[in-house]
Write a protein that holds these residues in place. Sequence first.
Motif, PDB file in Angstrom:
ATOM      1  N   LEU A   8       5.253 108.560  72.977  1.00 47.82           N
ATOM      2  CA  LEU A   8       6.375 107.995  72.218  1.00 47.82           C
ATOM      3  C   LEU A   8       7.636 108.832  72.403  1.00 47.82           C
ATOM      4  O   LEU A   8       8.749 108.298  72.494  1.00 47.82           O
ATOM      5  N   ALA A   9       7.463 110.145  72.461  1.00 45.28           N
ATOM      6  CA  ALA A   9       8.615 111.038  72.561  1.00 45.28           C
ATOM      7  C   ALA A   9       9.370 110.872  73.881  1.00 45.28           C
ATOM      8  O   ALA A   9      10.524 111.287  74.001  1.00 45.28           O
ATOM      9  N   GLY A  10       8.730 110.247  74.873  1.00 44.26           N
ATOM     10  CA  GLY A  10       9.372 110.085  76.180  1.00 44.26           C
ATOM     11  C   GLY A  10      10.443 109.010  76.225  1.00 44.26           C
ATOM     12  O   GLY A  10      11.182 108.897  77.208  1.00 44.26           O
ATOM     13  N   PHE A  11      10.555 108.193  75.186  1.00 46.95           N
ATOM     14  CA  PHE A  11      11.580 107.139  75.206  1.00 46.95           C
ATOM     15  C   PHE A  11      12.959 107.762  75.020  1.00 46.95           C
ATOM     16  O   PHE A  11      13.210 108.449  74.042  1.00 46.95           O
ATOM     17  N   ASN A  12      13.839 107.533  75.986  1.00 50.04           N
ATOM     18  CA  ASN A  12      15.201 108.046  75.807  1.00 50.04           C
ATOM     19  C   ASN A  12      16.262 106.971  76.025  1.00 50.04           C
ATOM     20  O   ASN A  12      17.447 107.251  76.051  1.00 50.04           O
ATOM     21  N   GLN A  13      15.811 105.731  76.184  1.00 53.15           N
ATOM     22  CA  GLN A  13      16.736 104.605  76.256  1.00 53.15           C
ATOM     23  C   GLN A  13      16.149 103.459  75.445  1.00 53.15           C
ATOM     24  O   GLN A  13      14.933 103.319  75.332  1.00 53.15           O
ATOM     25  N   SER A  14      17.021 102.603  74.912  1.00 57.44           N
ATOM     26  CA  SER A  14      16.550 101.485  74.088  1.00 57.44           C
ATOM     27  C   SER A  14      16.025 100.360  74.968  1.00 57.44           C
ATOM     28  O   SER A  14      16.282 100.326  76.169  1.00 57.44           O
ATOM     29  N   TRP A  67      15.085  94.710  64.029  1.00 59.21           N
ATOM     30  CA  TRP A  67      15.454  94.097  65.306  1.00 59.21           C
ATOM     31  C   TRP A  67      14.518  94.563  66.413  1.00 59.21           C
ATOM     32  O   TRP A  67      14.078  93.769  67.243  1.00 59.21           O
ATOM     33  N   ALA A  68      14.240  95.878  66.423  1.00 58.13           N
ATOM     34  CA  ALA A  68      13.308  96.410  67.431  1.00 58.13           C
ATOM     35  C   ALA A  68      11.904  95.859  67.193  1.00 58.13           C
ATOM     36  O   ALA A  68      11.163  95.606  68.130  1.00 58.13           O
ATOM     37  N   GLY A  69      11.568  95.636  65.917  1.00 54.73           N
ATOM     38  CA  GLY A  69      10.264  95.043  65.580  1.00 54.73           C
ATOM     39  C   GLY A  69      10.157  93.628  66.108  1.00 54.73           C
ATOM     40  O   GLY A  69       9.127  93.238  66.669  1.00 54.73           O
ATOM     41  N   HIS A  70      11.231  92.841  65.967  1.00 53.04           N
ATOM     42  CA  HIS A  70      11.232  91.477  66.539  1.00 53.04           C
ATOM     43  C   HIS A  70      11.019  91.532  68.049  1.00 53.04           C
ATOM     44  O   HIS A  70      10.360  90.680  68.612  1.00 53.04           O
ATOM     45  N   GLY A  71      11.619  92.536  68.679  1.00 50.82           N
ATOM     46  CA  GLY A  71      11.478  92.681  70.124  1.00 50.82           C
ATOM     47  C   GLY A  71      10.134  93.274  70.522  1.00 50.82           C
ATOM     48  O   GLY A  71       9.808  93.308  71.694  1.00 50.82           O
ATOM     49  N   ASN A  72       9.356  93.768  69.547  1.00 52.41           N
ATOM     50  CA  ASN A  72       8.088  94.473  69.808  1.00 52.41           C
ATOM     51  C   ASN A  72       8.331  95.722  70.664  1.00 52.41           C
ATOM     52  O   ASN A  72       7.512  96.083  71.515  1.00 52.41           O
ATOM     53  N   ALA A  73       9.484  96.348  70.452  1.00 49.32           N
ATOM     54  CA  ALA A  73       9.877  97.514  71.252  1.00 49.32           C
ATOM     55  C   ALA A  73       9.547  98.791  70.483  1.00 49.32           C
ATOM     56  O   ALA A  73      10.339  99.259  69.653  1.00 49.32           O
ATOM     57  N   ILE A  74       8.399  99.377  70.782  1.00 57.99           N
ATOM     58  CA  ILE A  74       7.866 100.444  69.929  1.00 57.99           C
ATOM     59  C   ILE A  74       8.697 101.730  69.940  1.00 57.99           C
ATOM     60  O   ILE A  74       8.922 102.342  68.890  1.00 57.99           O
ATOM     61  N   GLY A  75       9.195 102.124  71.110  1.00 59.14           N
ATOM     62  CA  GLY A  75       9.966 103.370  71.190  1.00 59.14           C
ATOM     63  C   GLY A  75      11.294 103.247  70.453  1.00 59.14           C
ATOM     64  O   GLY A  75      11.695 104.146  69.705  1.00 59.14           O
TER      65      GLY A  75
END
Length: 482
Positions: free
Chosen positions: A329-335, A270-278
């Motif tokens: 990448l480690a900085g992502f803390n929300q979807s 699902w995240a891949g479909h969104g292109n949401a890397i974090g």
Amino acid sequence: MRHHRLTLCLILLLQCAWLCVGTIHTTYAQQRAKYVFYFIGDGMGPLQREVGEQYLKGITNDPDATLLMNQLPVQGYIHTRSANNEVTDSAAAGTALACGHKTNNGAIGLLPDLKTSIPTIAELAHQFGLKVGILSTVTLDHATPACFYAHQANRSEYFPIAEQLAKSKFEYFAGGGLAGLKNDQQNNLDLATTNGFIITQTLGALAEQKPGMRVIALNDSPNAQRSPLPYDLERNEKDITLAEFVSHAVRLLDNDKGFFMMVEGGKIDWAGHGNAIGTMAREVTALDDAVKVAMKFYNDHPDDTLIIVTADHETGGMQKIGKPNAAYLAGFNQSYDQFKSKLKQLVKDKATYEQAIQMATEHFRLDPFTDEHNQVMKITWTALLSGEPIKHNHGKNNQFTENCLKLAAHKAGYKFTTHGHSKADVPISAIGVGATWFKETQDNTSVPKHLYQLITGMPMSVLDPPPSPTPTATTTDEAQTD
Ligand SMILES: [Zn+2]
């Protein structure tokens, strides 16, 4: 004399060959997997794994940190195409991984005639006496888990798929709820209860269940009966993790005859479909945490256990464009779903461009924005505010979000080339009984055939696959999103 020597050599050669075949045959017959863990990362190609590992390096601040799945001793690849398309969807790939047959995109547990039902490895293992668990972070009637217990022409027919889950004789289902929960006449969880399942909706209730009980374990949230698990980045204290569901699967299913469990990390896709890397990176590490639970069991039962980690296909057509940036990448803390919610609120409040870009730069840490970026982003924000119809792409992102996600992926060292699936081969990793069978690059249909032989000691009796039509398309059917 020369003739005699030649004959002698030939006899020795033949004896040698016979001995080799004999040894192979014996090894083949002796290898039996009593406990099977079958992990499927939906949409998890090689770069999804790499990004997950980079994220892990970042959050642990350890440049040597690795995903367990990447460290398993056997590392191979599988082909993914479906019967009617070079680019598979999760239904056709799930059918291949569960039943050992190619089928058309959209079909669950049926041959391409969409009528002939084919047994799944979970059903066959169950018939052989193993207890069976089916686990997923998405709803349990979604394509991948459905392929292990259901037979349905169209993956979108959630109600009849969920009904097949309710009537299943398997011992354990866990993770998301049911998209096809009920219709006017029937609630499928009520039906499951009639069929002997206990439904739990808290970790405490799950922990109270005893081995031998048949359980459908759902998450601890108000909409758990019909929702997927939250993205791991959104998880709160009450949410049950995939690793916890696996841990209880081991406890409940362990018995003298063994068990088979399929565990899906469904939201990598699902995240891949969104292109949401974090968001995607974190879903990969959440699946790896579940693999660690299996590894703990393996360490106690190394002679009887097989762990496989693979994928149904790759999602997003990821490419590497630079040095991976673990710290970023480690900085992502929300979807990215949380980002979209915040953006929706800003549009509703008719916020200024400065407010919007502040929120976006905080979420994605995109500072500093160049003038060029600002120009482009201003246009997309104005379009959002004016309510003009914005062309929605496959990942259903508006252009403002799309640009942010693109910049974020670049900053991490990668890019996505599609919002759909790609035709790339995907990794398969294994450890334990028969693990070496997964070393050579092979078709996805061979995985359940190997599993059947390793579980039962017998070759899988398979129907003759019908001739496949020539594939034409090379990108995912736009109507089919997962
Ligand atoms: Zn997908």
